[in-house]
Design a protein around this motif. Structure first.
Motif, mmCIF file in Angstrom:
data_model
loop_
_atom_site.group_PDB
_atom_site.id
_atom_site.type_symbol
_atom_site.label_atom_id
_atom_site.label_comp_id
_atom_site.label_asym_id
_atom_site.label_seq_id
_atom_site.Cartn_x
_atom_site.Cartn_y
_atom_site.Cartn_z
ATOM 1 N N LEU A 129 0.839 -1.211 0.000
ATOM 2 C CA LEU A 129 0.000 0.000 0.000
ATOM 3 C C LEU A 129 0.870 1.256 0.000
ATOM 4 N N ARG A 166 -3.163 -1.339 10.404
ATOM 5 C CA ARG A 166 -4.520 -0.780 10.509
ATOM 6 C C ARG A 166 -5.204 -0.662 9.148
ATOM 7 N N ARG A 167 -4.420 -0.711 8.084
ATOM 8 C CA ARG A 167 -4.980 -0.578 6.736
ATOM 9 C C ARG A 167 -5.173 -1.932 6.045
ATOM 10 N N HIS A 203 -9.629 3.433 14.324
ATOM 11 C CA HIS A 203 -9.865 4.485 13.336
ATOM 12 C C HIS A 203 -10.618 5.625 14.003
ATOM 13 N N PRO A 258 -10.429 -2.083 4.343
ATOM 14 C CA PRO A 258 -8.969 -2.141 4.208
ATOM 15 C C PRO A 258 -8.517 -1.987 2.763
ATOM 16 N N GLY A 259 -7.260 -1.590 2.616
ATOM 17 C CA GLY A 259 -6.680 -1.474 1.280
ATOM 18 C C GLY A 259 -6.191 -2.801 0.748
#
Length: 234
Positions: A68, A85-86, A113, A163-164
């Protein structure tokens, strides 16, 4: 759009000195937006170790791991925490907290978040549980749910923060055929609708047809990369 995942020449070993054992050897791999890539191979081939490096659960040793847009080689612990966290993680053992309801388990993922109060988090968690077919079970604790339902709670928890990247390690291993297919359908829909890339480790031959690519590993190396026979249409 940049590749969400770009690995170059990843090498990783456990132990020191004479006990040092290489578990990943010069691994390179990329995953595109919305792509579902399945990692297969015998136990001990390095699949789960690779997933933990990508997920910033373990520090890098050699090579480049761009996740990412963040380089994990030499990344600080703070940078690794921020990256985690992503990412949405789904494990074989769903790791739900038994004293919390399904809704509360899912809402926990949103506590990292900012910008949401408790009521907002619980509302969003309820919506996510409805999306995975568990609206009527949101207030039950894990012990009151079947194995397939618990795994769907785990999927909801992984996806609720949008999420990414999703990393899944044997997400269907403990499930019967119907429950496993339901979990896989949820992941496939996510990749198609949101363009979320998914990297999934599995020994389960029943779910290979959701993949865009199947990457075979053996003895710490990628030995084959092939398009799935029935690739998911994105």
């Amino acid at each position: 759009m940049d590749q969400p995942l770009e690995l170059s020449n990843i090498t990783f070993s456990y132990g020191d000195g004479e006990l040092r054992r290489a578990v990943l050897k010069d691994v390179s791999l990329s995953v595109a937006p919305g792509e579902i890539v399945i990692l297969t191979g015998p136990s001990g081939s390095g699949k789960t170790t690779l997933l933990t490096l990508i997920g910033a659960l373990r520090g890098m040793q050699e090579g480049s791991c761009l996740v990412l847009g963040q380089e994990m080689r030499g990344a600080s612990e703070a940078a690794r925490v921020a990256l985690r966290r992503r990412i949405g993680f789904i494990f074989q053992n769903h790791n739900l907290l038994g004293f919390l309801s399904a809704r509360q388990n899912v809402a926990m993922s949103l506590e990292l978040h900012g910008g949401m109060n408790d009521a907002d988090r619980l509302k969003r968690a309820g919506e996510m549980l409805a999306a995975v077919g568990l609206a009527e079970h949101a207030d039950k604790r894990p012990a009151q749910l079947s194995g397939g339902q618990r795994q769907r709670v785990a999927v909801a928890r992984a996806l609720v923060a949008e999420p990414g990247l999703v990393l899944a390690d044997e997400p269907t291993a403990a499930l019967d055929r119907a429950s496993g297919q339901e979990v896989v359908r949820l992941l496939s829909d996510l990749a198609r609708r949101r363009g979320t890339p998914i990297l999934l480790v599995t020994h389960d031959p029943r779910i290979l047809d959701i993949a865009d690519r199947i990457v075979a590993m053996e003895d710490g190396r990628i030995i084959d990369t092939s398009a799935a026979s029935s690739p998911a249409s994105h």
